[in-house]
Structures are given as C-alpha cells and as structure tokens.
Design a protein around this motif. Structure first.
Motif, PDB file in Angstrom:
ATOM      1  N   SER A  78      77.352  16.249  22.442  1.00 52.25           N
ATOM      2  CA  SER A  78      76.744  14.990  22.007  1.00 52.25           C
ATOM      3  C   SER A  78      77.493  13.774  22.529  1.00 52.25           C
ATOM      4  O   SER A  78      76.871  12.771  22.895  1.00 52.25           O
ATOM      5  N   ASP A  79      78.819  13.856  22.567  1.00 53.78           N
ATOM      6  CA  ASP A  79      79.616  12.731  23.074  1.00 53.78           C
ATOM      7  C   ASP A  79      79.272  12.432  24.534  1.00 53.78           C
ATOM      8  O   ASP A  79      79.301  11.289  24.960  1.00 53.78           O
ATOM      9  N   PHE A  80      78.937  13.470  25.282  1.00 47.65           N
ATOM     10  CA  PHE A  80      78.593  13.262  26.676  1.00 47.65           C
ATOM     11  C   PHE A  80      77.122  12.867  26.871  1.00 47.65           C
ATOM     12  O   PHE A  80      76.812  11.928  27.571  1.00 47.65           O
ATOM     13  N   ILE A  81      76.231  13.577  26.256  1.00 48.69           N
ATOM     14  CA  ILE A  81      74.807  13.483  26.583  1.00 48.69           C
ATOM     15  C   ILE A  81      74.092  12.294  25.943  1.00 48.69           C
ATOM     16  O   ILE A  81      73.016  11.908  26.398  1.00 48.69           O
ATOM     17  N   ALA A  82      74.673  11.697  24.937  1.00 49.13           N
ATOM     18  CA  ALA A  82      74.012  10.630  24.167  1.00 49.13           C
ATOM     19  C   ALA A  82      73.276   9.621  25.058  1.00 49.13           C
ATOM     20  O   ALA A  82      73.885   8.912  25.844  1.00 49.13           O
TER      21      ALA A  82
ATOM     22  N   MET B  84      76.592  23.469  33.433  1.00 47.75           N
ATOM     23  CA  MET B  84      77.388  23.834  32.269  1.00 47.75           C
ATOM     24  C   MET B  84      78.426  22.742  32.058  1.00 47.75           C
ATOM     25  O   MET B  84      78.873  22.110  33.006  1.00 47.75           O
ATOM     26  N   LEU B  85      78.812  22.563  30.817  1.00 47.53           N
ATOM     27  CA  LEU B  85      79.839  21.602  30.445  1.00 47.53           C
ATOM     28  C   LEU B  85      80.939  22.384  29.743  1.00 47.53           C
ATOM     29  O   LEU B  85      80.675  23.083  28.767  1.00 47.53           O
ATOM     30  N   ILE B  86      82.161  22.297  30.270  1.00 50.56           N
ATOM     31  CA  ILE B  86      83.258  23.136  29.784  1.00 50.56           C
ATOM     32  C   ILE B  86      84.506  22.298  29.546  1.00 50.56           C
ATOM     33  O   ILE B  86      84.859  21.441  30.365  1.00 50.56           O
TER      34      ILE B  86
ATOM     35  N   ILE C   6      69.197  19.828  32.284  1.00 46.80           N
ATOM     36  CA  ILE C   6      70.030  20.501  33.286  1.00 46.80           C
ATOM     37  C   ILE C   6      71.278  21.076  32.633  1.00 46.80           C
ATOM     38  O   ILE C   6      71.649  22.219  32.879  1.00 46.80           O
ATOM     39  N   ILE C   7      71.938  20.274  31.806  1.00 46.30           N
ATOM     40  CA  ILE C   7      73.096  20.740  31.041  1.00 46.30           C
ATOM     41  C   ILE C   7      72.651  20.822  29.584  1.00 46.30           C
ATOM     42  O   ILE C   7      72.490  19.804  28.928  1.00 46.30           O
ATOM     43  N   ARG C   8      72.430  22.033  29.120  1.00 50.76           N
ATOM     44  CA  ARG C   8      71.885  22.258  27.776  1.00 50.76           C
ATOM     45  C   ARG C   8      73.008  22.566  26.782  1.00 50.76           C
ATOM     46  O   ARG C   8      74.079  23.035  27.177  1.00 50.76           O
TER      47      ARG C   8
END
Length: 151
Positions: A143-147, A78-80, A6-8
């Motif tokens: 990476s810090d978020f999605i891990a 999206m991640l901003i 979803i958030i790529r």
C-alpha cells in the motif's frame, strides 16, 4: 494502465532472506515461476543474462531486476523487501533492500519502459521509500508503494 495490475498484492513479499545478488536472483526466479506459471530456470537465465550486462541496482537501496521472457503476453512484476540489505553492485554502492522485479514479453518493451518510469516517479515522492522500509506487513508495504499510482 494501472500499475497495480502488473505488481499485485499477492506478488509482494517482505523478509526474503538471501545473502548475495545471485542468491536473490535464484529466489526471485523460483517465486516468479510459481506466481506467473512459468519455468523458474527460464526466468533465472533471463535475469542472470540481463544482470551480466550491468547491474540493475539503481541506487538508494533499490534494484530493478528485469528481463524479457518468451511467451509472456503482458508485463508482470513482484515487489520484494529483503530481510537484510545485500550488495547488488548498485551504482552508488548502497546495499539493496527493496527489489522491483519486472518480467515482460519481447513485444512489451515499450510498455515495460512506462512501468519503469512510473516506479521511478513514485519512488521520488517524498516519504514513499521511508514508509516502505518501515512497513510491518506485506499489505502495508504494498500500500505504501501503490497508493494512487497510475502508469
């Protein structure tokens, strides 16, 4: 479902330079329109309409602007990280520096709520926000978020 679908990584950015919440929504809409192949004005109208119902600034420097978009078949995000924290009318009055943007179709509301819950759980994990704020690159920020995050 894997939140990374979803958030790529390619829909993640740092250093978005805006000065107000409304300018942020405009910039987000333009980027989302290009990223997801949808009309940016449609996205902007939907995000602004949602924001008028109440701020999506959830506190602790985080905002989750979100809206239903006609024709979307699955949630996209999206991640901003903003270049400078801005006033997002958050419930705790802390300026917002990170936004999770979620767009979904009317038929995906249940799925969307699962995504919101997963984001909230991840942000409660010790050190995640601090690491995201210190990240020096988009890859590190993502990476810090999605891990190991799964919905």
């Amino acid at each position: 479902m894997n939140l990374s679908n979803i958030i790529r990584p390619e829909h993640t950015l740092i250093g978005l330079s805006v000065t107000t919440k409304w300018r942020a929504l405009q910039a987000i809409s333009e980027k989302a329109g290009k990223a997801f192949g949808i009309d940016s004005q449609t996205v902007l109208k939907a995000l602004e309409s949602r924001e008028k119902l109440g701020s999506t600034g959830i506190g602790n420097g985080i905002a989750v602007p979100h809206a239903a978009i006609d024709g979307m078949t699955s949630p996209r995000g999206m991640l901003i990280r903003f270049a400078q924290p801005l006033d997002f009318d958050a419930i705790d009055d802390i300026p917002t520096d990170i936004a999770f943007v979620l767009l979904f179709g009317e038929n995906n509301r249940g799925e969307y709520l699962n995504v919101l819950a997963a984001i909230a759980r991840r942000l409660q994990s010790e050190g995640v926000l601090a690491a995201m704020r210190k990240a020096r690159s988009v890859d590190e920020f993502y990476s810090d978020f999605i891990a190991d995050l799964r919905v």
